[in-house]
Design a protein around this motif. Structure first.
Motif, PDB file in Angstrom:
ATOM      1  N   TYR A   1       0.748  -1.364   0.016  1.00 26.86           N
ATOM      2  CA  TYR A   1      -0.035   0.067   0.068  1.00 26.86           C
ATOM      3  C   TYR A   1       0.822   1.248  -0.150  1.00 26.86           C
ATOM      4  CZ  TYR A   1      -4.366  -2.651   0.703  1.00 26.86           C
ATOM      5  OH  TYR A   1      -5.575  -3.238   0.693  1.00 26.86           O
ATOM      6  N   PHE A   2       1.966   1.103   0.774  1.00 25.82           N
ATOM      7  CA  PHE A   2       2.886   2.323   0.754  1.00 25.82           C
ATOM      8  C   PHE A   2       3.365   2.787  -0.713  1.00 25.82           C
ATOM      9  CE2 PHE A   2       7.450   3.027   0.373  1.00 25.82           C
ATOM     10  CZ  PHE A   2       7.597   4.365   0.959  1.00 25.82           C
ATOM     11  N   ILE A   3       3.747   1.652  -1.276  1.00 31.13           N
ATOM     12  CA  ILE A   3       4.295   1.901  -2.824  1.00 31.13           C
ATOM     13  C   ILE A   3       3.302   2.834  -3.562  1.00 31.13           C
ATOM     14  CG2 ILE A   3       4.806   0.548  -4.906  1.00 31.13           C
ATOM     15  CD1 ILE A   3       6.028  -1.641  -3.076  1.00 31.13           C
ATOM     16  N   GLU A   4       2.266   2.465  -3.488  1.00 28.77           N
ATOM     17  CA  GLU A   4       1.119   3.282  -4.257  1.00 28.77           C
ATOM     18  C   GLU A   4       1.125   4.869  -3.875  1.00 28.77           C
ATOM     19  OE1 GLU A   4      -3.878   3.624  -5.305  1.00 28.77           O
ATOM     20  OE2 GLU A   4      -3.187   2.075  -3.828  1.00 28.77           O
ATOM     21  N   HIS A   5       1.127   4.905  -2.675  1.00 27.61           N
ATOM     22  CA  HIS A   5       1.468   6.570  -1.989  1.00 27.61           C
ATOM     23  C   HIS A   5       2.582   7.074  -2.349  1.00 27.61           C
ATOM     24  CE1 HIS A   5      -1.942   6.757   0.622  1.00 27.61           C
ATOM     25  NE2 HIS A   5      -1.765   5.535   1.206  1.00 27.61           N
ATOM     26  N   LEU A   6       3.773   6.406  -2.625  1.00 29.80           N
ATOM     27  CA  LEU A   6       5.083   6.723  -2.742  1.00 29.80           C
ATOM     28  C   LEU A   6       5.192   7.015  -4.403  1.00 29.80           C
ATOM     29  CD1 LEU A   6       7.908   7.326  -2.520  1.00 29.80           C
ATOM     30  CD2 LEU A   6       8.561   4.943  -2.981  1.00 29.80           C
ATOM     31  N   CYS A   7       4.515   6.194  -5.160  1.00 36.08           N
ATOM     32  CA  CYS A   7       4.412   6.472  -6.769  1.00 36.08           C
ATOM     33  C   CYS A   7       3.681   7.745  -6.958  1.00 36.08           C
ATOM     34  CB  CYS A   7       4.034   5.199  -7.445  1.00 36.08           C
ATOM     35  SG  CYS A   7       5.354   3.780  -7.385  1.00 36.08           S
ATOM     36  N   ASP A   8       2.660   7.945  -6.278  1.00 38.75           N
ATOM     37  CA  ASP A   8       1.459   8.831  -6.376  1.00 38.75           C
ATOM     38  C   ASP A   8       2.123  10.164  -6.258  1.00 38.75           C
ATOM     39  OD1 ASP A   8      -0.717  10.202  -6.972  1.00 38.75           O
ATOM     40  OD2 ASP A   8      -1.565  10.078  -5.066  1.00 38.75           O
ATOM     41  N   MET A   9       2.763  10.315  -4.940  1.00 35.42           N
ATOM     42  CA  MET A   9       3.430  11.541  -4.554  1.00 35.42           C
ATOM     43  C   MET A   9       4.548  11.920  -5.391  1.00 35.42           C
ATOM     44  SD  MET A   9       3.154  11.128  -0.259  1.00 35.42           S
ATOM     45  CE  MET A   9       4.116  12.629  -0.057  1.00 35.42           C
ATOM     46  N   ALA A  10       5.304  10.823  -5.857  1.00 34.95           N
ATOM     47  CA  ALA A  10       6.590  11.183  -6.604  1.00 34.95           C
ATOM     48  C   ALA A  10       6.104  11.524  -8.172  1.00 34.95           C
ATOM     49  CB  ALA A  10       7.413   9.580  -6.832  1.00 34.95           C
ATOM     50  N   GLN A  11       5.218  11.012  -8.380  1.00 35.33           N
ATOM     51  CA  GLN A  11       4.378  11.668  -9.855  1.00 35.33           C
ATOM     52  C   GLN A  11       3.894  13.046  -9.661  1.00 35.33           C
ATOM     53  OE1 GLN A  11       1.078   9.621 -11.371  1.00 35.33           O
ATOM     54  NE2 GLN A  11       2.187   9.198 -13.212  1.00 35.33           N
ATOM     55  N   ARG A  12       3.270  13.181  -8.510  1.00 38.73           N
ATOM     56  CA  ARG A  12       2.887  14.708  -8.423  1.00 38.73           C
ATOM     57  C   ARG A  12       3.931  15.738  -8.287  1.00 38.73           C
ATOM     58  NH1 ARG A  12       0.270  15.215  -3.991  1.00 38.73           N
ATOM     59  NH2 ARG A  12       0.016  12.850  -3.244  1.00 38.73           N
ATOM     60  N   GLU A  13       4.991  15.205  -7.631  1.00 39.11           N
ATOM     61  CA  GLU A  13       6.195  16.282  -7.500  1.00 39.11           C
ATOM     62  C   GLU A  13       7.092  16.121  -8.511  1.00 39.11           C
ATOM     63  OE1 GLU A  13       8.182  16.010  -3.785  1.00 39.11           O
ATOM     64  OE2 GLU A  13       6.075  15.731  -2.467  1.00 39.11           O
ATOM     65  N   ASN A  14       6.938  15.232  -9.526  1.00 42.40           N
ATOM     66  CA  ASN A  14       7.675  15.201 -10.964  1.00 42.40           C
ATOM     67  C   ASN A  14       8.959  14.766 -10.689  1.00 42.40           C
ATOM     68  OD1 ASN A  14       7.675  15.360 -13.577  1.00 42.40           O
ATOM     69  ND2 ASN A  14       8.870  17.419 -13.675  1.00 42.40           N
ATOM     70  N   HIS A  15       9.029  13.811  -9.566  1.00 42.52           N
ATOM     71  CA  HIS A  15      10.336  12.947  -9.438  1.00 42.52           C
ATOM     72  C   HIS A  15      10.011  11.701  -9.868  1.00 42.52           C
ATOM     73  CE1 HIS A  15      14.254  12.080  -7.766  1.00 42.52           C
ATOM     74  NE2 HIS A  15      13.728  11.238  -7.210  1.00 42.52           N
TER      75      HIS A  15
END
Length: 239
Positions: free
Chosen positions: A63-77
């Motif tokens: 579940y954490f991986i989904e949060h990490l990828c979502d936040m990384a995508q929004r922050e363009n990293h």
């Protein structure tokens, strides 16, 4: 610049202590993005913890991986996203192994994969291919918390994560792990129900959905309305 060893140890600790709350996943994801210059090292931490921890914790990391990828995508990293795309099969194999020891986590994997697909992090064909593999691993009908844990992997687990009983080469989690999984599943189901009933900021989404579900007015509707009006008039006359 933060000490790389300290960053790795702190991130590892956060992964080991993840739970069903959104805050714990967001906190770990925020820490990873804060130290994005060490993204490859932190990505390796995720893979290591998926191999070393209990099935309950692996579900939380998924579940954490989904949060990490979502936040990384929004922050363009996008480095975190690209690395996860490359290693998604390895992640799935760790969370829901093909030997059946992680059958309890199959539903978890499916939910996260669907979420990653909806966020355009994973391609539909990738999710479809993984889903075909998962069909063979979803073999447990009892409560997810009672899924067996691979005995051969116990040597890598901390002492307090050892299973208490063995059956056909695999061991069941102890009572504490079962209770923890039940509680975490209950928390996630609660959040899922809340998200289903959530109404958009403009407040029109629910109305539009209900309006689309209502059929057009027909002759039967007029007849029913007339009958209702007649019954109301008769009731008034009786009074």
């Amino acid at each position: 610049m933060a000490d790389p060893f300290e960053v790795r140890m702190r991130f590892t600790s956060q992964l080991q202590h993840l739970n069903a709350s959104v805050n714990s996943s967001q906190k770990a994801a925020h820490y990873a993005l804060k130290n994005r210059d060490m993204d490859e090292d932190l990505h390796s931490c995720i893979l290591e913890q998926l191999e070393r921890n209990s099935m309950n914790n692996r579900a939380n990391i998924m579940y954490f991986i989904e949060h990490l990828c979502d936040m990384a995508q929004r922050e363009n990293h996008l480095n975190f996203v690209r690395m996860m795309q490359k290693d998604i099969l390895m992640v799935v194999d760790a969370v829901a192994p093909s030997d059946g020891s992680g059958a309890a986590n199959v539903k978890v994997v499916r939910r996260v994969l669907q979420g990653l697909q909806q966020k355009s992090i994973l391609q539909p064909n990738t999710v479809t291919e993984i889903e075909e593999c998962l069909k063979e691993r979803d073999t447990v009908s009892e409560h997810p918390a009672l899924s067996p844990i691979d005995v051969n992997a116990q040597g890598e687990h901390p002492p307090n994560q050892a299973a208490s009983a063995k059956t056909n080469g695999v061991a069941r989690p102890d009572k504490r792990q079962i209770e923890q999984r039940i509680e975490e599943d209950r928390e996630r189901h609660k959040r899922l129900r809340e998200s289903i009933w959530a109404i958009g900021a403009e407040g029109d989404e629910e109305f539009e959905r209900l309006w689309d579900e209502v059929s057009d007015i027909g002759e039967d509707d007029y007849i029913a309305a007339e009958e209702d009006a007649m019954e109301r008039r008769q009731a008034i006359e009786v009074e």
